[in-house]
Motif scaffolding. Structure first.
Motif, mmCIF file in Angstrom:
data_model
loop_
_atom_site.group_PDB
_atom_site.id
_atom_site.type_symbol
_atom_site.label_atom_id
_atom_site.label_comp_id
_atom_site.label_asym_id
_atom_site.label_seq_id
_atom_site.Cartn_x
_atom_site.Cartn_y
_atom_site.Cartn_z
ATOM 1 N N LEU A 47 0.833 -1.202 0.000
ATOM 2 C CA LEU A 47 0.000 0.000 0.000
ATOM 3 C C LEU A 47 0.873 1.260 0.000
ATOM 4 C CD1 LEU A 47 -3.056 -0.106 0.045
ATOM 5 C CD2 LEU A 47 -3.011 0.365 2.459
ATOM 6 N N ILE A 48 1.938 1.239 0.831
ATOM 7 C CA ILE A 48 2.840 2.389 0.895
ATOM 8 C C ILE A 48 3.588 2.555 -0.427
ATOM 9 C CG2 ILE A 48 4.890 3.274 2.064
ATOM 10 C CD1 ILE A 48 3.860 1.966 4.582
ATOM 11 N N ALA A 49 3.924 1.424 -1.067
ATOM 12 C CA ALA A 49 4.596 1.492 -2.367
ATOM 13 C C ALA A 49 3.723 2.231 -3.371
ATOM 14 C CB ALA A 49 4.913 0.093 -2.874
ATOM 15 N N HIS A 50 2.406 1.970 -3.310
ATOM 16 C CA HIS A 50 1.502 2.683 -4.210
ATOM 17 C C HIS A 50 1.420 4.161 -3.838
ATOM 18 C CE1 HIS A 50 -1.866 3.483 -6.808
ATOM 19 N NE2 HIS A 50 -2.531 3.977 -5.793
ATOM 20 N N PHE A 51 1.407 4.439 -2.536
ATOM 21 C CA PHE A 51 1.294 5.817 -2.049
ATOM 22 C C PHE A 51 2.502 6.646 -2.470
ATOM 23 C CE2 PHE A 51 1.589 8.791 1.683
ATOM 24 C CZ PHE A 51 0.518 9.574 1.291
ATOM 25 N N LEU A 52 3.703 6.058 -2.331
ATOM 26 C CA LEU A 52 4.927 6.784 -2.691
ATOM 27 C C LEU A 52 5.288 6.613 -4.156
ATOM 28 C CD1 LEU A 52 7.153 5.880 0.371
ATOM 29 C CD2 LEU A 52 5.840 7.943 0.016
ATOM 30 N N VAL A 62 -4.003 -3.237 -5.024
ATOM 31 C CA VAL A 62 -3.008 -2.250 -5.442
ATOM 32 C C VAL A 62 -2.612 -2.481 -6.895
ATOM 33 C CG1 VAL A 62 -0.646 -1.477 -5.079
ATOM 34 C CG2 VAL A 62 -2.141 -1.798 -3.143
ATOM 35 N N GLY A 63 -2.527 -3.777 -7.292
ATOM 36 C CA GLY A 63 -2.239 -4.086 -8.688
ATOM 37 C C GLY A 63 -3.295 -3.524 -9.621
ATOM 38 N N PHE A 64 -4.582 -3.563 -9.191
ATOM 39 C CA PHE A 64 -5.639 -3.009 -10.038
ATOM 40 C C PHE A 64 -5.580 -1.487 -10.096
ATOM 41 C CE2 PHE A 64 -7.774 -7.132 -9.808
ATOM 42 C CZ PHE A 64 -8.199 -7.236 -11.114
ATOM 43 N N LEU A 124 9.800 -0.810 -3.511
ATOM 44 C CA LEU A 124 9.180 -1.335 -2.289
ATOM 45 C C LEU A 124 8.460 -2.658 -2.535
ATOM 46 C CD1 LEU A 124 7.837 1.791 -0.431
ATOM 47 C CD2 LEU A 124 9.615 0.244 0.268
ATOM 48 N N LEU A 125 8.031 -2.913 -3.796
ATOM 49 C CA LEU A 125 7.415 -4.208 -4.089
ATOM 50 C C LEU A 125 8.423 -5.337 -3.899
ATOM 51 C CD1 LEU A 125 5.146 -3.637 -7.195
ATOM 52 C CD2 LEU A 125 4.537 -3.747 -4.824
#
Lengths: 168, 87, 108
Positions: B49-54, C51-53, B59-60
């Motif tokens: 989730l944080i990887a998406h935020f930043l 998150v992938g979506f 981070l993945l």
């Protein structure tokens, strides 16, 4: 152990490891691709003698199709069971009747038993504690009857008929 | 979008606090190990989730290696428990 | 895609929290394994796929991470259950039968 058999196992390991590597390093460059293929070929030389149940025949379309059909079935079972367990957790009186029961399987191969045990463990509410030969010891969070035939039908039956399409 | 990610992260943090409560109180060693296992699983989700935020792809990879190490450590502890006597 | 991602992440967060609640509420170790570890597995799985979506360029990588969690979680919880049964963790008072103990002595 004849050589063709060994080669087929090596090939299985090579393909699986290479696909895994490609998935792990997804936006891959050419250098990473070569490294993965070489290391995969090298490792599967050593692991080939342990994976006795695999070979080129594992890539038969019917088996891959069986596996692909199995994935949505197991996902659906996981979601259903998760909702049941969520209701148990949220209810104030905590209505649980745990027990460790036995159940028999008809699957013969080790890999089939492994698939079945993991499927049972993944659906909340049932947990494989141990396997001795063809007897599964399953911890259930809520069970009405504890006799073996009922458990075999209700817990193992729903996975076994789908698993038999691609494992022995 | 940002506010949603904040809400999700806060709820996940609350569940991590619940897990830590069991980790501290847990009557026996395996209880604490279960709490540890669960802690790492929730943290993996939070990391993604944080990887998406930043918007940070690295981070993945971090979360993949983190879950791998958690798996190996839990297996090692389980093996150790199985070979030792309670006391 | 965007809506699906948000729904999936919300489901995942809810199941993670329920799993944590189960860990605190359940009376003995085996029930804690049942409710907590696997509810959290679905929670993390759903969050990561979500998150992938949200970010379709990451979809393959997130599916790999989620599949990895889905494959390793049952192995570790099964290992922990067997180890703690052999170690001598008692089952809760509500347990009706335990068929495992007698058989291990016989087979080994």
């Amino acid at each position: 152990m004849n050589s063709s058999n060994y080669f087929s196992r090596w090939f299985f390991g090579f393909i699986v490891l290479s696909l895994l590597w490609l998935a792990f390093t997804f936006p891959f460059s050419l250098a990473e691709l070569y490294t993965g293929l070489v290391v995969g070929a090298f490792i599967s030389l050593f692991t080939a003698k342990y994976f006795e149940e695999f070979g080129i025949s594992s890539f038969a379309p019917s088996k891959i199709l069986g596996l692909l059909i199995y994935i949505p079935i197991i996902l659906w079972e996981i979601i259903k069971a998760n909702i049941e367990v969520a209701i148990i957790v949220l209810s104030p009186s905590l209505p649980i009747e745990p027990a460790i029961i036995t159940a028999k399987t008809k699957l013969k191969s080790d890999i089939g038993k492994m698939f079945l045990a993991n499927s049972i463990t993944l659906t909340p509410g049932t947990l494989t504690v141990d396997i001795i030969k063809d007897t599964y010891f399953i911890h259930c969070i809520k069970i009405d009857k504890t006799d073996e035939r009922y458990a075999t039908e209700s817990i193992i039956g729903k996975f076994e008929k789908h698993l038999r399409r691609f494992v022995k | 979008m940002t506010i949603l990610i904040w809400i999700w992260s806060i709820i996940l943090s609350i569940s991590i606090i619940l897990v830590l409560y069991r980790c501290i109180k847990g009557p026996s060693l395996p209880d604490r190990v279960i709490a540890l296992d669960m802690f790492t699983t929730i943290t993996t989700g939070l990391l993604v989730l944080i990887a998406h935020f930043l918007n940070n792809y690295i981070l993945l990879d971090v979360s993949l290696v983190y879950s791998l190490l958690a798996f190996i450590s839990v297996i090692a502890i389980a093996r150790y428990l199985e070979s030792s006597k309670r006391g | 895609m965007f809506i699906i991602g948000i729904i999936l992440i919300t489901i995942g967060v809810i199941f993670s929290t329920l799993g944590a609640l189960g860990l605190v509420r359940m009376p003995d170790l085996y029930n804690r394994l049942q409710t907590s570890t696997k509810a959290t597995t679905l929670g993390a799985f759903s969050t990561i796929i979500g998150v992938g979506f949200l970010n379709p360029a990451w979809l393959i990588k997130t599916i790999v991470i989620a599949t990895f969690i889905l494959l390793t979680a049952p192995i570790s919880s099964h290992n922990l259950a067997r180890a703690s049964h052999k170690w001598g963790i008692p089952l809760s008072d509500k347990t009706s039968v335990d068929k495992y103990d007698s058989k291990t002595g016989k087979e080994e």
